[in-house]
Structure formats: structure tokens, C-alpha cells
Scaffold this active site. Structure first.
Site, short mmCIF file in Angstrom:
data_model
loop_
_atom_site.label_atom_id
_atom_site.label_comp_id
_atom_site.label_asym_id
_atom_site.label_seq_id
_atom_site.Cartn_x
_atom_site.Cartn_y
_atom_site.Cartn_z
N GLY A 11 0.83 -1.20 0.00
CA GLY A 11 0.00 0.00 0.00
C GLY A 11 0.87 1.25 0.00
N LYS A 12 1.92 1.23 0.82
CA LYS A 12 2.84 2.38 0.85
C LYS A 12 3.58 2.50 -0.47
CE LYS A 12 4.07 2.19 5.80
NZ LYS A 12 5.23 1.97 6.69
N ASP A 69 7.48 5.33 8.72
CA ASP A 69 6.83 4.65 9.83
C ASP A 69 5.59 5.46 10.15
OD1 ASP A 69 7.24 2.25 11.50
OD2 ASP A 69 6.80 3.68 13.09
N HIS A 178 -1.53 12.37 5.78
CA HIS A 178 -0.34 12.45 6.63
C HIS A 178 0.92 12.20 5.78
CE1 HIS A 178 -1.88 8.47 6.23
NE2 HIS A 178 -1.03 7.88 7.03
N ARG A 179 0.82 11.24 4.86
CA ARG A 179 1.96 10.89 4.00
C ARG A 179 2.25 12.04 3.03
NH1 ARG A 179 0.26 6.14 3.54
NH2 ARG A 179 1.56 5.56 5.31
P1 ITT Z 1 6.95 -1.35 6.62
O1 ITT Z 1 7.43 -1.28 8.04
O2 ITT Z 1 7.60 -2.44 5.82
O3 ITT Z 1 7.00 -0.01 5.94
P2 ITT Z 1 4.36 -1.75 7.89
O4 ITT Z 1 2.97 -1.96 7.37
O5 ITT Z 1 4.85 -2.69 8.95
O6 ITT Z 1 5.36 -1.75 6.63
P3 ITT Z 1 4.41 0.44 9.78
O7 ITT Z 1 5.18 -0.32 10.79
O8 ITT Z 1 4.78 1.88 9.52
O9 ITT Z 1 4.49 -0.27 8.35
O10 ITT Z 1 2.87 0.34 10.16
C1 ITT Z 1 1.99 1.16 9.51
C2 ITT Z 1 0.57 0.66 9.74
O11 ITT Z 1 -0.25 1.79 10.07
C3 ITT Z 1 0.01 0.10 8.45
O12 ITT Z 1 0.23 -1.31 8.36
C4 ITT Z 1 -1.46 0.46 8.58
O13 ITT Z 1 -2.12 -0.47 9.39
C5 ITT Z 1 -1.41 1.79 9.32
N1 ITT Z 1 -1.36 2.91 8.36
C6 ITT Z 1 -0.29 3.73 8.11
N2 ITT Z 1 -0.58 4.60 7.14
C7 ITT Z 1 -1.85 4.33 6.75
C8 ITT Z 1 -2.70 4.86 5.78
O14 ITT Z 1 -2.29 5.82 4.96
N3 ITT Z 1 -3.91 4.36 5.66
C9 ITT Z 1 -4.33 3.37 6.46
N4 ITT Z 1 -3.59 2.78 7.39
C10 ITT Z 1 -2.35 3.26 7.55
#
Ligand code: ITT
Length: 193
Positions: A11-12, A69, A178-179
Site C-alpha cells: 500500500g505504501k 513509519d 499524513h503521508r
Molecule cells: P513497513 O514497516 O515495511 O514499511 P508496515 O505496514 O509494517 O510496513 P508500519 O510499521 O509503519 O508499516 O505500520 C503502519 C501501519 O499503520 C500500516 O500497516 C497500517 O495499518 C497503518 N497505516 C499507516 N498509514 C496508513 C494509511 O495511509 N492508511 C491506512 N492505514 C495506515
């Protein structure tokens, strides 16, 4: 400029590609760069975890790296899930994690929440730069919409006209989230150097 995205979250990857490619970046995901690594997030803050993820990839690739993060903070849940958003209560699916938030808010009047995104950019010389974006909103009564990822089906941003982020066109998130706010600060920095 070539840039590796230090994330395993598809998703990111999609959101960063959509934001950064028009700005002239050649965006590579970790796997496209041939790096298969799941960095342990042992930090106590978004900033610490973002740095850990970016540094681990920089130490392998020695080129520009961007990590993210991020997470959801719900006020009456003591700002949880916060840095534990990706693994809230140890629940295995995004749907279950969203339902846990809705359960936690049953009968609560205050549904305020915010998304936080901390971006760590490590430049060609190995110096780190941190940028934080915050998107205020509330938690919906139920899930709705299929766009985006994670908590998007239950997050209603203050500037969304009452719709969940997952119900709105992806272009809305690209410009308001936020991103997007953290990346805006990164762009200001890159233009000024
Ligand atoms: P990486 O560490 O590999 O980047 P991750 O999914 O583990 O992937 P994070 O530790 O930063 O990443 O956790 C972010 C979580 O927060 C993500 O899995 C979503 O559940 C939530 N999140 C972050 N940004 C979001 C967004 O734009 N929309 C919805 N949920 C979001």
C-alpha cells in the site's frame, strides 16, 4: 534521482510511487532493488523506527533511501495503536485490527483520531532527514470503502466531507494525507539544498 523505498508494505509502495514519480524520482521498491529484508522495529517512536528501516537499506544499497513509519492514534485508546498499528493486539488481518478499534470505541463519545507519518530520507552521503505529517479526523461507526489500505475504511479525515478515506478517490489521499504532508516537507527540503 534513484530512490529505494524501504518498505514491505505494498500500500505504501503504491502511494509513494504515485506521489514521487511525477516529481522526477526513479522509485524502486525494496524487492525491485533485490533487497529482501524485514527490519525489526525496536524503536519507541515513529521517528526511531523510520530511521532504523531506512538505515538498514542504506547500509546495503548506498543510494538515496526513503522509509515511512506511520500509524493511527485514537485519543480515547491512549493514542493506540500508534507505532503498533501494523500488529495491533497481535491480530493477523487488517479487517480484524479495524474491528478491534471499532469495538474499543463502542459507547465512546470522543471518536477523535489522527494518522501520523514519519518519513526518513537518507541522502547520497548517508545523512538522515526526518519529516512528520499529521492528518486529523475521527473514527467512523463502521467500515466503508475499498480504496487505500490499513485503517482507511474506518478513518474519516476532518477535510473529507464525512467520508472514510477508503470511500474517496485515491487522488484525495495523495494530496491531503499524513503521508502527502510529510512528503511535502521532504520536497521543500530537496528544493532548498
Ligand atoms: P513497513 O514497516 O515495511 O514499511 P508496515 O505496514 O509494517 O510496513 P508500519 O510499521 O509503519 O508499516 O505500520 C503502519 C501501519 O499503520 C500500516 O500497516 C497500517 O495499518 C497503518 N497505516 C499507516 N498509514 C496508513 C494509511 O495511509 N492508511 C491506512 N492505514 C495506515
Amino acid at each position: 534521482m534513484k530512490l529505494i523505498l524501504a518498505t514491505n508494505n505494498q500500500g505504501k509502495v503504491k502511494e509513494y510511487r504515485d506521489i514521487l514519480t511525477p516529481l522526477g524520482f526513479e522509485v524502486l521498491s525494496q524487492s525491485e532493488a533485490g533487497i529482501h529484508l524485514d527490519v525489526e522495529e525496536t524503536g519507541a517512536t515513529f521517528a526511531e523506527n523510520a530511521y532504523l528501516k531506512a538505515k538498514a537499506i542504506y547500509d546495503i544499497a548506498h543510494c538515496c533511501v526513503l522509509s515511512d513509519d506511520s500509524g493511527l492514534q485514537v485519543t480515547v485508546l491512549g493514542n493506540e495503536p500508534g507505532i503498533y498499528s501494523a500488529r495491533y493486539k497481535g491480530l493477523p488481518t487488517e479487517h480484524e485490527r479495524r474491528m478491534a478499534i471499532l469495538d474499543g470505541l463502542k459507547d465512546k463519545a470522543d471518536r477523535s483520531a489522527r494518522f501520523v507519518c514519519c518519513v526518513c530520507f537518507i541522502d547520497e552521503g548517508g545523512k538522515e532527514h526526518l519529516f512528520t505529517g499529521i492528518w486529523n479526523g475521527t473514527i467512523a461507526e463502521a467500515e466503508s470503502g475499498t480504496n487505500g489500505f490499513g485503517y482507511d475504511p474506518i478513518f474519516v479525515a476532518e477535510d473529507s466531507g464525512g467520508h472514510t478515506t477508503a470511500s474517496l478517490p485515491i487522488s484525495f489521499k495523495e494530496t491531503h494525507s499524513h503521508r502527502a504532508k510529510a512528503v511535502g516537507q521532504l520536497m521543500d527540503y530537496l528544493r532548498s539544498r
